[in-house]
Design a protein around this motif. Structure first.
Motif, PDB file in Angstrom:
ATOM      1  N   ARG A 217       0.840  -1.196   0.000  1.00  8.40           N
ATOM      2  CA  ARG A 217       0.000   0.000   0.000  1.00  8.40           C
ATOM      3  C   ARG A 217       0.876   1.248   0.000  1.00  8.40           C
ATOM      4  O   ARG A 217       1.915   1.298   0.655  1.00  8.40           O
ATOM      5  CB  ARG A 217      -0.919   0.022   1.223  1.00  8.40           C
ATOM      6  CG  ARG A 217      -1.892  -1.148   1.283  1.00  8.40           C
ATOM      7  CD  ARG A 217      -2.929  -0.981   2.401  1.00  8.40           C
ATOM      8  NE  ARG A 217      -3.758  -2.174   2.514  1.00  8.40           N
ATOM      9  CZ  ARG A 217      -3.521  -3.184   3.342  1.00  8.40           C
ATOM     10  NH1 ARG A 217      -2.466  -3.133   4.159  1.00  8.40           N
ATOM     11  NH2 ARG A 217      -4.319  -4.230   3.375  1.00  8.40           N
TER      12      ARG A 217
ATOM     13  N   GLY B  42      -0.011   4.791   1.116  1.00  4.27           N
ATOM     14  CA  GLY B  42      -1.092   5.568   1.719  1.00  4.27           C
ATOM     15  C   GLY B  42      -2.399   4.803   1.621  1.00  4.27           C
ATOM     16  O   GLY B  42      -2.489   3.644   2.048  1.00  4.27           O
ATOM     17  N   ASP B  43      -3.396   5.419   1.034  1.00  3.26           N
ATOM     18  CA  ASP B  43      -4.698   4.769   0.871  1.00  3.26           C
ATOM     19  C   ASP B  43      -4.786   3.924  -0.403  1.00  3.26           C
ATOM     20  O   ASP B  43      -5.807   3.253  -0.622  1.00  3.26           O
ATOM     21  CB  ASP B  43      -5.821   5.828   0.840  1.00  3.26           C
ATOM     22  CG  ASP B  43      -5.961   6.563   2.161  1.00  3.26           C
ATOM     23  OD1 ASP B  43      -5.628   5.956   3.209  1.00  3.26           O
ATOM     24  OD2 ASP B  43      -6.388   7.735   2.153  1.00  3.26           O
TER      25      ASP B  43
ATOM     26  N   THR C  79      -3.844   0.822  -2.733  1.00  3.25           N
ATOM     27  CA  THR C  79      -3.306  -0.536  -2.699  1.00  3.25           C
ATOM     28  C   THR C  79      -2.816  -0.900  -4.089  1.00  3.25           C
ATOM     29  O   THR C  79      -3.617  -1.138  -5.002  1.00  3.25           O
ATOM     30  CB  THR C  79      -4.366  -1.547  -2.224  1.00  3.25           C
ATOM     31  OG1 THR C  79      -4.832  -1.176  -0.925  1.00  3.25           O
ATOM     32  CG2 THR C  79      -3.784  -2.955  -2.166  1.00  3.25           C
TER      33      THR C  79
END
Length: 305
Positions: free
Chosen positions: A16, A18-19, A21
């Motif tokens: 990942r 941050g947000d 994937t």
């Protein structure tokens, strides 16, 4: 350090940013002595996965196994790795920097020079050893990068787009080199957008899309086993094929017909082919009855849609 080839197994590998994937619980293995094609569009997660296998990127979740052990930095040093971006010094001579890189990988100066010169000759660069890298074409720079990955007698190979920019002769030379490695048990994982090349070279494929594995298997397995669709060429009009029970006629154009054998049983499909042949003989003869093998590109589009 034992440099014997081992199976590489990827288990639940996730990365990942941050947000976002980029790689989402990916599972596959690269068995000893096999060539595995890593296929996917831009942004599918291939390069990120390879970087995690090699320790270039940290792993968010999951693990990479070397045989029955977790992959370590020592194992990674025994792998021939070719990154997506060329890691060459443009103003240094080809042979000098490869010999230096070989020594960094643990080869003696003599062994490094012998390996480098042999590989450059095999890759068609025997007369360019004293040239600087920047003086070479992009395709020849690619060959030098390939030599850097192969020169240590690697226990495994991880190659990111190794055939990019190579002419047909160089592709054949590279394919021969890779087959020599798999013949001695080395697992090879390489990514490529050239699906026809992957189809020709690989024992198995891993198809990735949006960070997830969509399909794995041999080319035959991914195509669904033995082909059901066949092309028939009769001596006379082939409209009679519509009358054969169990056969779906896709198209008829005079003596040429395309037909599907609808059964899931290989034995039953062979029986139906026999009936088609027998009926064709009664109707004046058949000059061709051959399977229609779908291109890998068609399989790829289906599993990534």
């Amino acid at each position: 350090m034992d440099r014997a080839p081992q199976t590489i197994t990827v288990e639940g590998l996730t990365r990942r940013f941050g947000d976002f994937t980029a790689v989402d619980h990916v599972d596959f293995c690269v068995p000893q002595g096999t060539m595995t094609g890593f296929v996917g569009g831009n942004g599918a997660g291939k390069t990120t996965t390879m970087r995690m296998i090699m320790g270039v990127l940290s792993i968010t979740e999951g693990r990479v196994m070397w045989g029955d052990q977790p992959m370590t930095a020592a194992h990674q040093r025994s792998i021939g790795y070719m990154p997506e971006e060329r890691g060459l010094y443009p103003k240094q001579k080809v042979a000098d920097q490869l010999i230096y890189l070989g020594q960094l990988k643990g080869l003696s100066p003599k062994a490094s020079r012998e390996s480098v010169m042999t590989l450059l000759e095999r890759l068609g660069l025997g007369e360019r050893t004293d040239d600087t890298v920047e003086a070479l074409s992009l395709g020849n720079q690619q060959r030098v990068q390939i030599a850097a990955a192969l020169m240590i007698e690697p226990a495994a190979l991880i190659l990111d787009e190794p055939f990019s920019g190579l002419d047909p002769d160089a592709v054949d030379s590279m394919a021969d080199l890779l087959r020599e490695h798999t013949a001695r048990g080395v697992p090879v994982l390489f990514s490529s957008h050239q699906l026809d090349l992957v189809d020709r070279l690989c024992d198995q494929l891993v198809i990735l899309a949006k960070g997830q594995v969509r399909a794995t298997g041999t080319p035959t397995e991914l195509r669904g086993g033995s082909p059901r669709r066949h092309r028939l060429v009769a001596v006379r009009d082939a409209g009679w094929v519509r009358e054969v029970p169990g056969v779906v006629t896709v198209d008829v154009d005079g003596p040429v017909a395309v037909l599907d054998l609808v059964s899931d049983s290989e034995t039953e499909r062979q029986r139906l082919l026999g009936e088609v042949l027998a009926e064709g003989l009664r109707r004046g003869g058949i000059t061709e009855l051959s399977p229609i093998i779908p291109p890998l590109s068609e399989v790829y589009r289906e599993v990534t849609a």
